[in-house]
Motif scaffolding. Sequence first.
Motif, PDB file in Angstrom:
ATOM      1  N   GLY A 134      -3.787   5.766  -6.452  1.00 43.63           N
ATOM      2  CA  GLY A 134      -2.911   4.611  -6.386  1.00 43.63           C
ATOM      3  C   GLY A 134      -3.625   3.291  -6.218  1.00 43.63           C
TER       4      GLY A 134
ATOM      5  N   HIS B  97      -3.267   0.453   2.684  1.00 42.87           N
ATOM      6  CA  HIS B  97      -2.993   1.197   1.448  1.00 42.87           C
ATOM      7  C   HIS B  97      -1.786   2.116   1.634  1.00 42.87           C
TER       8      HIS B  97
ATOM      9  N   GLN C  92       1.791   1.638  -0.297  1.00 46.83           N
ATOM     10  CA  GLN C  92       2.304   2.735  -1.128  1.00 46.83           C
ATOM     11  C   GLN C  92       3.745   3.051  -0.743  1.00 46.83           C
TER      12      GLN C  92
END
Length: 211
Positions: free
Chosen positions: A21, A113, A117
Amino acid sequence: RIALATAGDITLFEPAFSADGMAVRCDILERRDGRYTLTEVKASTSSKTDHPVDLAYQVAALSAAGILVDHAYLQLIDRDFVYQGDGDYRRLFRLEDFSDQVRELGPSISALHVKYQELLAGLEPARERGSHCGKPWPCGFQARCAIGEAEFPISLLGLSNKAFVEAARAENWRDVGDIPEDFGMTPQARRIREERKQGAAGPHTEGQSDS
């Protein structure tokens, strides 16, 4: 991918990676004796507060792609450089080592992160466009957010006081022309509203005489 699979030393300019991702395009990625060095080139003579975070994100993205970076540098312009001729620019740039800072920032980058996400997996936030869309840099998604927006949105007025915000939400004011004449506003905001109602091509700007 082919270059990375090749044995020996390599130097890559603007290689792109995507994993877990995370996506990144590095300025310079080098491998010497099996060890990787990342260099971010900046058109600046000094580092800025966001530069270590930029480097840390790139290192995290490379790690997710299976590339472990040993050293992370900023390549900056050396303000003391004086060109002597003969095409010799070897001292134009200087390197600033951010390897330690990048390692320290690693855990916070990982936490961000995960947070982002989760944010991307959820619903789009419902928020009107405004001055926040240009801080710290102009958002690249404003055209998307403008779809279905009023021709002259109330954000043009720049009003943020509690009374206005609550009334706009309660009465569903979207266009400048939706605001009733008896609602108190600043002189400039009133001019914008009146010109909108009169079918003006755009908001009243400073320097124009009142009609």
